[in-house]
Design a protein around this motif. Structure first.
Motif, mmCIF file in Angstrom:
data_model
loop_
_atom_site.group_PDB
_atom_site.id
_atom_site.type_symbol
_atom_site.label_atom_id
_atom_site.label_comp_id
_atom_site.label_asym_id
_atom_site.label_seq_id
_atom_site.Cartn_x
_atom_site.Cartn_y
_atom_site.Cartn_z
ATOM 1 N N ARG A 197 0.731 -1.378 0.047
ATOM 2 C CA ARG A 197 0.046 0.195 0.119
ATOM 3 C C ARG A 197 0.875 1.355 0.024
ATOM 4 N NH1 ARG A 197 -4.378 0.786 -2.644
ATOM 5 N NH2 ARG A 197 -6.106 -0.894 -2.234
ATOM 6 N N PRO A 198 1.987 1.480 0.886
ATOM 7 C CA PRO A 198 2.778 2.640 0.875
ATOM 8 C C PRO A 198 3.274 2.979 -0.446
ATOM 9 C CG PRO A 198 3.054 1.425 2.902
ATOM 10 C CD PRO A 198 2.178 0.587 2.163
ATOM 11 N N VAL A 199 3.611 2.026 -1.244
ATOM 12 C CA VAL A 199 4.393 1.996 -2.499
ATOM 13 C C VAL A 199 3.416 2.233 -3.618
ATOM 14 C CG1 VAL A 199 5.816 0.798 -4.040
ATOM 15 C CG2 VAL A 199 6.095 0.306 -1.650
ATOM 16 N N ILE A 200 2.230 1.608 -3.628
ATOM 17 C CA ILE A 200 1.411 1.778 -4.600
ATOM 18 C C ILE A 200 0.453 3.354 -4.653
ATOM 19 C CG2 ILE A 200 -0.978 1.098 -5.386
ATOM 20 C CD1 ILE A 200 0.105 -1.877 -4.946
ATOM 21 N N GLY A 201 0.450 3.749 -3.298
ATOM 22 C CA GLY A 201 -0.226 5.052 -3.244
ATOM 23 C C GLY A 201 -1.640 5.144 -3.870
ATOM 24 N N ASP A 202 -2.134 5.793 -4.680
ATOM 25 C CA ASP A 202 -3.543 6.003 -5.054
ATOM 26 C C ASP A 202 -3.832 5.011 -6.275
ATOM 27 O OD1 ASP A 202 -4.191 7.862 -2.980
ATOM 28 O OD2 ASP A 202 -3.411 9.544 -4.042
ATOM 29 N N LEU A 203 -2.821 4.345 -6.803
ATOM 30 C CA LEU A 203 -3.071 3.798 -7.803
ATOM 31 C C LEU A 203 -4.156 2.645 -7.795
ATOM 32 C CD1 LEU A 203 0.332 2.895 -9.702
ATOM 33 C CD2 LEU A 203 -1.573 4.119 -10.539
ATOM 34 N N PRO A 204 -4.680 2.155 -8.544
ATOM 35 C CA PRO A 204 -5.912 1.225 -8.295
ATOM 36 C C PRO A 204 -5.047 -0.373 -8.246
ATOM 37 C CG PRO A 204 -6.657 2.654 -10.212
ATOM 38 C CD PRO A 204 -5.233 3.111 -10.047
ATOM 39 N N LEU A 205 -5.601 -0.794 -7.419
ATOM 40 C CA LEU A 205 -4.801 -2.120 -7.005
ATOM 41 C C LEU A 205 -5.704 -3.445 -7.157
ATOM 42 C CD1 LEU A 205 -2.387 -3.738 -5.897
ATOM 43 C CD2 LEU A 205 -3.458 -3.420 -3.737
ATOM 44 N N GLY A 206 -5.606 -4.397 -8.040
ATOM 45 C CA GLY A 206 -6.230 -5.580 -8.211
ATOM 46 C C GLY A 206 -5.398 -6.838 -7.752
ATOM 47 N N ALA A 207 -6.107 -7.966 -7.871
ATOM 48 C CA ALA A 207 -5.553 -9.168 -7.532
ATOM 49 C C ALA A 207 -6.284 -10.353 -8.142
ATOM 50 C CB ALA A 207 -5.808 -9.406 -5.822
ATOM 51 N N HIS A 208 -5.245 -11.453 -8.391
ATOM 52 C CA HIS A 208 -5.686 -12.407 -9.158
ATOM 53 C C HIS A 208 -5.172 -13.644 -8.377
ATOM 54 C CE1 HIS A 208 -5.736 -14.543 -13.391
ATOM 55 N NE2 HIS A 208 -5.187 -15.740 -12.665
ATOM 56 N N PHE A 209 -6.398 -14.604 -8.386
ATOM 57 C CA PHE A 209 -5.959 -15.849 -7.425
ATOM 58 C C PHE A 209 -6.421 -17.172 -8.154
ATOM 59 C CE2 PHE A 209 -6.629 -12.318 -4.415
ATOM 60 C CZ PHE A 209 -5.350 -12.396 -3.384
ATOM 61 N N HIS A 210 -5.726 -18.228 -7.772
ATOM 62 C CA HIS A 210 -5.987 -19.267 -8.385
ATOM 63 C C HIS A 210 -6.524 -20.355 -6.972
ATOM 64 C CE1 HIS A 210 -3.685 -19.618 -12.257
ATOM 65 N NE2 HIS A 210 -4.282 -18.491 -12.199
ATOM 66 N N ASN A 211 -7.684 -21.065 -7.406
ATOM 67 C CA ASN A 211 -7.984 -22.007 -6.034
ATOM 68 C C ASN A 211 -7.441 -23.530 -6.154
ATOM 69 O OD1 ASN A 211 -10.038 -21.734 -4.257
ATOM 70 N ND2 ASN A 211 -11.199 -23.489 -5.200
ATOM 71 N N THR A 212 -6.274 -23.453 -6.485
ATOM 72 C CA THR A 212 -5.429 -24.624 -6.736
ATOM 73 C C THR A 212 -5.602 -25.599 -5.308
ATOM 74 O OG1 THR A 212 -3.999 -23.580 -8.090
ATOM 75 C CG2 THR A 212 -3.213 -25.867 -7.522
ATOM 76 N N ARG A 213 -5.208 -24.926 -4.441
ATOM 77 C CA ARG A 213 -5.179 -25.436 -3.021
ATOM 78 C C ARG A 213 -6.497 -25.057 -2.006
ATOM 79 N NH1 ARG A 213 -0.654 -24.785 -5.243
ATOM 80 N NH2 ARG A 213 0.964 -26.426 -5.154
ATOM 81 N N GLY A 214 -7.531 -24.847 -2.829
ATOM 82 C CA GLY A 214 -8.706 -24.632 -1.972
ATOM 83 C C GLY A 214 -9.066 -23.326 -1.358
ATOM 84 N N ALA A 215 -8.062 -22.287 -1.301
ATOM 85 C CA ALA A 215 -8.050 -20.777 -0.714
ATOM 86 C C ALA A 215 -8.096 -19.879 -1.491
ATOM 87 C CB ALA A 215 -6.619 -20.995 0.120
ATOM 88 N N GLY A 216 -8.755 -20.109 -2.765
ATOM 89 C CA GLY A 216 -8.688 -18.969 -3.810
ATOM 90 C C GLY A 216 -9.630 -17.755 -3.311
ATOM 91 N N LEU A 217 -10.840 -18.366 -2.907
ATOM 92 C CA LEU A 217 -12.157 -17.513 -2.690
ATOM 93 C C LEU A 217 -11.814 -16.680 -1.480
ATOM 94 C CD1 LEU A 217 -15.197 -19.614 -3.654
ATOM 95 C CD2 LEU A 217 -14.334 -17.497 -4.816
ATOM 96 N N ALA A 218 -11.096 -17.437 -0.177
ATOM 97 C CA ALA A 218 -10.889 -16.910 0.955
ATOM 98 C C ALA A 218 -9.806 -15.860 0.773
ATOM 99 C CB ALA A 218 -10.204 -18.084 2.094
ATOM 100 N N SER A 219 -8.781 -16.105 -0.079
ATOM 101 C CA SER A 219 -7.833 -15.048 -0.457
ATOM 102 C C SER A 219 -8.470 -13.980 -0.970
ATOM 103 C CB SER A 219 -6.607 -15.625 -1.177
ATOM 104 O OG SER A 219 -5.951 -16.850 -0.347
ATOM 105 N N ALA A 220 -9.317 -14.086 -1.782
ATOM 106 C CA ALA A 220 -9.672 -12.830 -2.738
ATOM 107 C C ALA A 220 -10.672 -12.220 -1.473
ATOM 108 C CB ALA A 220 -10.816 -13.661 -3.772
ATOM 109 N N TYR A 221 -11.323 -12.846 -0.877
ATOM 110 C CA TYR A 221 -12.277 -12.022 0.171
ATOM 111 C C TYR A 221 -11.272 -11.289 1.275
ATOM 112 C CZ TYR A 221 -16.131 -11.207 3.447
ATOM 113 O OH TYR A 221 -17.222 -10.418 4.020
#
Length: 303
Positions: A197-221
């Motif tokens: 966060r301190p490095v990105i500042g006001d830039l929009p931040l996105g994320a991309h997760f895989h559910n390979t080990r069953g934690a993708g949705l939890a990580s997205a949340y």
């Protein structure tokens, strides 16, 4: 944990990330899938990639698919992934309004993916930004293997921060982090995002997760709880990385919408239409997809 956003933008990635490890399907089938995806109401779609057709044969028809995008709703923002300045030029010439440049934070994965080290790939960000911005095109840098690499093991957060710093210094429009092989957990997601966060500042931040080990949705949340307002997902959970052994299973768009909807988080995506699009994807690729809602359906709502 910060207060959850009331809206999360979902970028549908089935046509690129979803199809890249599949046996190539005809252009007509991709356009059929695209119609089903646009019908969900999604406002951002990763349409294809302008990369070597010998490395990713499933996306060799990128120019032809790009030409078909003009037939779709002007309200949908289409993007394409690129791996080099030349790829950016090709995508821009094909009419794409946004290009995504992926830099792996792990050297071994970067060399497997694009034949360059992380530092060498990062050094090209400024040129790609200049090429794109000269044509009025937006640039997003996506940092792959942000948590772990299948070859190098755990990724040191500083390596991710270094790529983000190069991206922000070059003037990119957006940044995203990707859990390329599906090893992230909510704790690790929150930890990395707090450092970014301190490095990105006001830039929009996105994320991309895989559910390979069953934690993708939890990580997205967890990412949404840490302030992320843009998430990638793929109808049916289609996809994976061809350069990362064991990587599979993007989080399914319909599963993600199901989760966010119950938290009063709006996504623009209509859940019934997303389930229908997942069924289309499954039929077109010819094998079962990992989507939970494609198997079980939505719950019965009484409101």
């Amino acid at each position: 944990m910060s207060e959850l956003s009331s809206h999360v933008t979902i970028r549908e990635v089935a046509l690129r990330d979803g199809l890249q490890i599949e046996t190539p399907i005809p252009l007509s089938a991709k356009i059929e899938l695209l119609h089903a995806i646009v019908a969900t109401g999604v406002r951002e779609v990763e349409a294809t990639a302008f990369v070597s057709p010998t490395k990713v044969p499933a996306l060799a028809d990128a120019p032809e698919l790009a030409a078909a995008l003009a037939d779709f709703d002007d309200g949908v923002q289409f993007s394409a992934l690129v791996a080099s300045p030349n790829g950016a030029r090709r995508a821009i010439a094909a009419g794409l309004g946004t290009v995504e440049y992926v830099v792996s934070a792990a050297d071994a994965h970067s060399r497997a993916n694009v034949g360059r080290s992380t530092a060498e790939a990062s050094a090209q960000i400024a040129e790609i930004v200049a090429i794109a911005h000269d044509s009025g095109v937006a640039v997003e840098v996506i940092i792959a293997t942000a948590w772990d690499c299948p070859f190098d093991g755990p990724t040191a957060p500083q390596r991710v921060l270094d790529v983000v710093s190069a991206a922000t210094e070059a003037g990119v429009d957006r940044v995203a982090v990707a859990d390329t092989i599906g090893t992230a957990t909510p704790r690790r997601v929150r930890s990395l995002l707090a450092q970014l966060r301190p490095v990105i500042g006001d830039l929009p931040l996105g994320a991309h997760f895989h559910n390979t080990r069953g934690a993708g949705l939890a990580s997205a949340y967890a990412a949404v709880g840490a302030g992320v307002t843009r998430l990638d997902a793929s109808v049916g959970g289609l996809g994976g990385c061809p350069f990362a052994p064991g990587a599979s299973g993007n989080i399914a768009t319909e599963d993600l919408v199901y989760l966010l909807r119950d938290s009063d988080i709006h996504t623009d995506v209509a859940l019934p239409a997303a389930i229908e699009a997942a069924a289309v994807a499954q039929r077109l690729v010819g094998h079962e997809l990992p989507s939970a809602l494609l198997r079980a359906g939505d719950r019965i709502l009484d409101d």
